[in-house]
Design a protein around this motif. Sequence first.
Motif, short mmCIF file in Angstrom:
data_model
loop_
_atom_site.label_atom_id
_atom_site.label_comp_id
_atom_site.label_asym_id
_atom_site.label_seq_id
_atom_site.Cartn_x
_atom_site.Cartn_y
_atom_site.Cartn_z
N MET A 128 0.82 -1.19 0.00
CA MET A 128 0.00 0.00 0.00
C MET A 128 0.87 1.26 0.00
N PHE A 129 1.98 1.23 0.71
CA PHE A 129 2.81 2.41 0.81
C PHE A 129 4.12 2.28 0.04
N GLY A 130 4.24 1.26 -0.78
CA GLY A 130 5.49 0.95 -1.46
C GLY A 130 6.11 2.11 -2.23
N ARG A 131 5.38 2.68 -3.13
CA ARG A 131 5.92 3.77 -3.95
C ARG A 131 6.15 5.01 -3.12
N TRP A 132 5.29 5.24 -2.16
CA TRP A 132 5.40 6.42 -1.31
C TRP A 132 6.66 6.33 -0.45
N LEU A 133 7.00 5.15 0.02
CA LEU A 133 8.16 4.98 0.89
C LEU A 133 9.48 5.16 0.17
N THR A 134 9.50 5.09 -1.16
CA THR A 134 10.75 5.27 -1.88
C THR A 134 11.29 6.69 -1.72
N CYS A 135 10.44 7.64 -1.38
CA CYS A 135 10.85 9.04 -1.18
C CYS A 135 11.40 9.27 0.23
N VAL A 136 11.26 8.31 1.11
CA VAL A 136 11.69 8.44 2.50
C VAL A 136 13.08 7.82 2.64
N PRO A 137 13.99 8.47 3.38
CA PRO A 137 15.31 7.87 3.58
C PRO A 137 15.20 6.47 4.19
N LYS A 138 16.12 5.58 3.79
CA LYS A 138 16.04 4.18 4.21
C LYS A 138 16.01 4.01 5.72
N ASP A 139 16.79 4.82 6.45
CA ASP A 139 16.84 4.66 7.89
C ASP A 139 15.57 5.13 8.60
N MET A 140 14.69 5.81 7.88
CA MET A 140 13.44 6.30 8.46
C MET A 140 12.22 5.51 8.01
N ARG A 141 12.38 4.62 7.06
CA ARG A 141 11.23 3.91 6.48
C ARG A 141 10.45 3.10 7.50
N ASN A 142 11.15 2.40 8.39
CA ASN A 142 10.44 1.61 9.39
C ASN A 142 9.61 2.50 10.31
N LEU A 143 10.15 3.65 10.69
CA LEU A 143 9.40 4.57 11.55
C LEU A 143 8.17 5.12 10.84
N VAL A 144 8.36 5.53 9.59
CA VAL A 144 7.23 6.08 8.83
C VAL A 144 6.16 5.02 8.60
N LEU A 145 6.58 3.82 8.26
CA LEU A 145 5.63 2.73 8.04
C LEU A 145 4.89 2.38 9.33
N MET A 146 5.60 2.37 10.43
CA MET A 146 4.96 2.09 11.71
C MET A 146 3.95 3.18 12.08
N GLY A 147 4.31 4.45 11.83
CA GLY A 147 3.38 5.54 12.09
C GLY A 147 2.13 5.47 11.21
N ALA A 148 2.33 5.14 9.93
CA ALA A 148 1.20 5.01 9.01
C ALA A 148 0.30 3.84 9.43
N THR A 149 0.92 2.76 9.87
CA THR A 149 0.17 1.60 10.33
C THR A 149 -0.63 1.94 11.58
N ALA A 150 -0.01 2.64 12.51
CA ALA A 150 -0.71 3.04 13.74
C ALA A 150 -1.88 3.97 13.42
N LEU A 151 -1.69 4.86 12.45
CA LEU A 151 -2.77 5.76 12.04
C LEU A 151 -3.93 4.97 11.43
N CYS A 152 -3.64 4.08 10.51
CA CYS A 152 -4.69 3.28 9.88
C CYS A 152 -5.42 2.42 10.92
N TRP A 153 -4.67 1.81 11.82
CA TRP A 153 -5.27 0.96 12.85
C TRP A 153 -6.16 1.78 13.78
N SER A 154 -5.72 2.98 14.14
CA SER A 154 -6.50 3.84 15.04
C SER A 154 -7.78 4.31 14.38
N ILE A 155 -7.69 4.67 13.11
CA ILE A 155 -8.90 5.07 12.37
C ILE A 155 -9.86 3.90 12.29
N TRP A 156 -9.34 2.71 12.02
CA TRP A 156 -10.18 1.51 11.93
C TRP A 156 -10.89 1.23 13.26
N LEU A 157 -10.14 1.29 14.35
CA LEU A 157 -10.74 1.04 15.66
C LEU A 157 -11.78 2.11 16.02
#
Length: 82
Positions: free
Chosen positions: A1-30
């Motif tokens: 879902m975020f594959g192309r979007w994450l290519t613009c993010v530095p490699k060392d920050m990708r896990n943090l950004v992905l985790m934040g996006a996941t937490a946002l989606c999960w919170s909206i869902w709940l």
Amino acid sequence: MFGRWLTCVPKDMRNLVLMGATALCWSIWLSRNGVFFDNKMVSSPLQVITLVTRWLRTWAILHKPGLRDTIVVLSRRLDQVA
């Protein structure tokens, strides 16, 4: 879902950004489930942001100590801004 979007993010920050996006989606869902199934009212988007920061701190324990501290600091900063 975020594959192309994450290519613009530095490699060392990708896990943090992905985790934040996941937490946002999960919170909206709940929150959505609470509104539709439990008749709970979401009075403010700040409730969702608070839920995001709570999930980030909960999931932080799954990471290495250095990254864990960064996640906790960033989630607290998000709480302060909200």
